[in-house]
Design a protein around this motif. Structure first.
Motif, PDB file in Angstrom:
ATOM      1  N   ARG A  62      53.892  37.851  45.008  1.00  8.76           N
ATOM      2  CA  ARG A  62      52.749  36.942  45.062  1.00  8.76           C
ATOM      3  C   ARG A  62      51.451  37.727  45.027  1.00  8.76           C
ATOM      4  O   ARG A  62      51.440  38.944  45.203  1.00  8.76           O
ATOM      5  CB  ARG A  62      52.827  36.096  46.337  1.00  8.76           C
ATOM      6  CG  ARG A  62      54.073  35.219  46.418  1.00  8.76           C
ATOM      7  CD  ARG A  62      54.222  34.591  47.788  1.00  8.76           C
ATOM      8  NE  ARG A  62      54.535  35.579  48.822  1.00  8.76           N
ATOM      9  CZ  ARG A  62      54.631  35.302  50.119  1.00  8.76           C
ATOM     10  NH1 ARG A  62      54.442  34.058  50.539  1.00  8.76           N
ATOM     11  NH2 ARG A  62      54.920  36.249  50.984  1.00  8.76           N
ATOM     12  N   SER A  63      50.355  37.015  44.812  1.00 11.51           N
ATOM     13  CA  SER A  63      49.049  37.658  44.795  1.00 11.51           C
ATOM     14  C   SER A  63      48.025  36.736  45.449  1.00 11.51           C
ATOM     15  O   SER A  63      48.295  35.558  45.702  1.00 11.51           O
ATOM     16  CB  SER A  63      48.623  37.981  43.356  1.00 11.51           C
ATOM     17  OG  SER A  63      48.544  36.801  42.575  1.00 11.51           O
ATOM     18  N   VAL A  64      46.852  37.293  45.710  1.00 10.30           N
ATOM     19  CA  VAL A  64      45.746  36.532  46.294  1.00 10.30           C
ATOM     20  C   VAL A  64      44.524  36.736  45.410  1.00 10.30           C
ATOM     21  O   VAL A  64      44.259  37.857  44.958  1.00 10.30           O
ATOM     22  CB  VAL A  64      45.437  37.004  47.735  1.00 10.30           C
ATOM     23  CG1 VAL A  64      44.175  36.325  48.263  1.00 10.30           C
ATOM     24  CG2 VAL A  64      46.618  36.726  48.658  1.00 10.30           C
ATOM     25  N   LEU A  65      43.805  35.664  45.147  1.00 11.82           N
ATOM     26  CA  LEU A  65      42.569  35.748  44.376  1.00 11.82           C
ATOM     27  C   LEU A  65      41.416  35.240  45.228  1.00 11.82           C
ATOM     28  O   LEU A  65      41.392  34.079  45.625  1.00 11.82           O
ATOM     29  CB  LEU A  65      42.661  34.918  43.100  1.00 11.82           C
ATOM     30  CG  LEU A  65      41.360  34.781  42.290  1.00 11.82           C
ATOM     31  CD1 LEU A  65      40.840  36.152  41.852  1.00 11.82           C
ATOM     32  CD2 LEU A  65      41.562  33.876  41.083  1.00 11.82           C
ATOM     33  N   VAL A 117      43.249  37.635  36.171  1.00  8.12           N
ATOM     34  CA  VAL A 117      44.040  37.132  37.297  1.00  8.12           C
ATOM     35  C   VAL A 117      44.879  38.284  37.871  1.00  8.12           C
ATOM     36  O   VAL A 117      45.494  39.040  37.116  1.00  8.12           O
ATOM     37  CB  VAL A 117      44.944  35.972  36.831  1.00  8.12           C
ATOM     38  CG1 VAL A 117      45.943  35.583  37.931  1.00  8.12           C
ATOM     39  CG2 VAL A 117      44.093  34.768  36.446  1.00  8.12           C
ATOM     40  N   PRO A 118      44.905  38.457  39.181  1.00  5.26           N
ATOM     41  CA  PRO A 118      45.636  39.590  39.763  1.00  5.26           C
ATOM     42  C   PRO A 118      47.136  39.524  39.514  1.00  5.26           C
ATOM     43  O   PRO A 118      47.736  38.446  39.534  1.00  5.26           O
ATOM     44  CB  PRO A 118      45.312  39.492  41.263  1.00  5.26           C
ATOM     45  CG  PRO A 118      44.979  38.051  41.471  1.00  5.26           C
ATOM     46  CD  PRO A 118      44.273  37.621  40.218  1.00  5.26           C
ATOM     47  N   PRO A 120      51.160  40.338  40.445  1.00  7.22           N
ATOM     48  CA  PRO A 120      51.903  40.230  41.710  1.00  7.22           C
ATOM     49  C   PRO A 120      51.724  41.478  42.574  1.00  7.22           C
ATOM     50  O   PRO A 120      51.761  42.605  42.078  1.00  7.22           O
ATOM     51  CB  PRO A 120      53.354  40.073  41.240  1.00  7.22           C
ATOM     52  CG  PRO A 120      53.237  39.407  39.896  1.00  7.22           C
ATOM     53  CD  PRO A 120      52.012  40.018  39.273  1.00  7.22           C
ATOM     54  N   GLU A 159      43.427  26.258  38.531  1.00  4.97           N
ATOM     55  CA  GLU A 159      43.712  26.796  39.860  1.00  4.97           C
ATOM     56  C   GLU A 159      45.038  26.280  40.406  1.00  4.97           C
ATOM     57  O   GLU A 159      45.752  27.011  41.112  1.00  4.97           O
ATOM     58  CB  GLU A 159      42.552  26.475  40.797  1.00  4.97           C
ATOM     59  CG  GLU A 159      41.285  27.233  40.412  1.00  4.97           C
ATOM     60  CD  GLU A 159      40.047  26.820  41.182  1.00  4.97           C
ATOM     61  OE1 GLU A 159      39.002  27.483  41.041  1.00  4.97           O
ATOM     62  OE2 GLU A 159      40.117  25.828  41.947  1.00  4.97           O
ATOM     63  N   LEU A 162      47.614  28.455  38.819  1.00  5.42           N
ATOM     64  CA  LEU A 162      47.707  29.752  39.490  1.00  5.42           C
ATOM     65  C   LEU A 162      48.520  29.646  40.776  1.00  5.42           C
ATOM     66  O   LEU A 162      49.385  30.487  41.054  1.00  5.42           O
ATOM     67  CB  LEU A 162      46.305  30.281  39.818  1.00  5.42           C
ATOM     68  CG  LEU A 162      45.420  30.711  38.651  1.00  5.42           C
ATOM     69  CD1 LEU A 162      44.079  31.218  39.176  1.00  5.42           C
ATOM     70  CD2 LEU A 162      46.096  31.783  37.817  1.00  5.42           C
ATOM     71  N   THR A 167      49.893  32.663  42.935  1.00  6.14           N
ATOM     72  CA  THR A 167      48.593  33.237  43.290  1.00  6.14           C
ATOM     73  C   THR A 167      47.864  32.302  44.238  1.00  6.14           C
ATOM     74  O   THR A 167      47.563  31.160  43.880  1.00  6.14           O
ATOM     75  CB  THR A 167      47.723  33.474  42.037  1.00  6.14           C
ATOM     76  OG1 THR A 167      48.364  34.423  41.186  1.00  6.14           O
ATOM     77  CG2 THR A 167      46.350  34.004  42.427  1.00  6.14           C
ATOM     78  N   THR A 168      47.594  32.763  45.446  1.00  2.00           N
ATOM     79  CA  THR A 168      46.838  31.975  46.415  1.00  2.00           C
ATOM     80  C   THR A 168      45.349  32.143  46.127  1.00  2.00           C
ATOM     81  O   THR A 168      44.829  33.263  46.148  1.00  2.00           O
ATOM     82  CB  THR A 168      47.151  32.426  47.850  1.00  2.00           C
ATOM     83  OG1 THR A 168      48.542  32.193  48.115  1.00  2.00           O
ATOM     84  CG2 THR A 168      46.317  31.648  48.856  1.00  2.00           C
ATOM     85  N   VAL A 169      44.672  31.040  45.838  1.00  2.00           N
ATOM     86  CA  VAL A 169      43.260  31.078  45.462  1.00  2.00           C
ATOM     87  C   VAL A 169      42.394  30.742  46.668  1.00  2.00           C
ATOM     88  O   VAL A 169      42.561  29.696  47.301  1.00  2.00           O
ATOM     89  CB  VAL A 169      42.969  30.091  44.315  1.00  2.00           C
ATOM     90  CG1 VAL A 169      41.505  30.194  43.886  1.00  2.00           C
ATOM     91  CG2 VAL A 169      43.893  30.355  43.126  1.00  2.00           C
TER      92      VAL A 169
END
Length: 281
Positions: A62-65, A117-118, A120, A159, A162, A167-169
């Motif tokens: 996962r990733s965070v933006l 977008v970041p 993972p 969003e 995402l 991806t948590t925005v």
């Protein structure tokens, strides 16, 4: 390590339907009341942030933006510097969005954003973002009304996409007052080391302050969703701004609770090898 933050920073600063710009630039509804308290608290915050970021990187699922928006001098760059100096820069990807290039203008407004977008395991940071296309595009009438009106829905869909992909925005509006902006602009002009930060066009944007307030209020109202909430962070006090953003990020990572993967090898066997059969021992 379990650091308590009560009430939750995100709950206190989250934009809810109908609220709009519900905080003044100097409100501090949660958190420390002095610069010294904020600095002390950031020590513990930074330690936990660093650990959680490492777990997110190791997990690699996962990733965070983090999206940062705000008027000129609100401190987007300063926030990036102060908050992300607390973590390992190898796990952070920062993208700054300025005036679109000719190539970017040939595509949909989200085209250049999607490329940043970041991946993972990473924390991505947008210094300005796709919201410029419902802010400056609206205020300066760069496109017809029907075009920027349609972008709110496109942004919400993007969003949500995402979020569904892992991806948590997290979106933060750095809320600065006109008086504070004026002082910061003067400071830049009076300090030769900061004059490069000043642009005469800053005053042109400042003259449209009421229009930008309307544009930001609309963006916050129409695009603060469950999948990608907006947070209004009072930014007249730089120390509070940094503390609030760091804790919003911390609470987000706590909720994600990333876990490093289990080793794909026999730990005991490898320990025995290096203990009893180390070729360099």
């Amino acid at each position: 390590m379990a650091k308590k933050t009560a009430p939750a920073v995100r709950d206190a600063l989250r934009v809810r339907p109908g609220a709009g710009l519900h905080l003044t630039p100097r409100d501090t509804p949660v958190g420390p009341s002095t610069k010294a308290e904020a600095a002390e608290d950031l020590v513990a915050t930074g330690a936990e942030l660093s650990e959680l970021q490492e777990h997110l990187f190791a997990e690699a699922r996962r990733s965070v933006l983090l999206v940062l928006q705000g008027m000129d001098t609100s401190g987007k760059g300063g926030t990036v510097h102060h908050v992300f100096s607390l973590v390992n820069p190898q796990g952070v990807h920062v993208a700054a969005f300025g005036k679109p290039t000719r190539e970017e203008l040939r595509h949909d407004f989200l085209w250049r954003v999607r490329k940043q977008v970041p991946a993972p395991g990473r924390i991505g940071v947008f210094d300005r973002s796709h919201y410029e296309d419902v802010l400056i595009a609206r205020v300066d009438e760069l496109v017809p009304r029907e075009v920027w009106e349609a972008r709110y829905t496109a942004i919400n869909d993007f969003e949500a996409e995402l979020a569904a992909a892992g991806t948590t925005v997290v979106k933060v509006f750095l809320h600065i007052s006109p008086d504070e902006q004026r002082e910061r602009l003067i400071s830049r002009l009076e300090d030769p080391a900061k004059q490069w930060k000043y642009d005469p066009s800053d005053l042109a944007a400042r003259a449209k302050w009421p229009l930008y307030e309307e544009a930001y209020a609309a963006a916050l109202e129409r695009c603060s969703t469950t999948a990608a909430p907006w947070y209004v962070v009072p930014a007249d006090r730089k120390w509070y701004r940094n503390w609030a953003v760091a804790n919003i990020l911390l609470e987000t990572l706590r909720e994600l609770d990333p876990r490093p993967p289990a080793p794909g090898y026999d730990v005991a066997a490898e320990l025995a090898r290096i203990t009893y059969a180390d070729p360099l021992a």
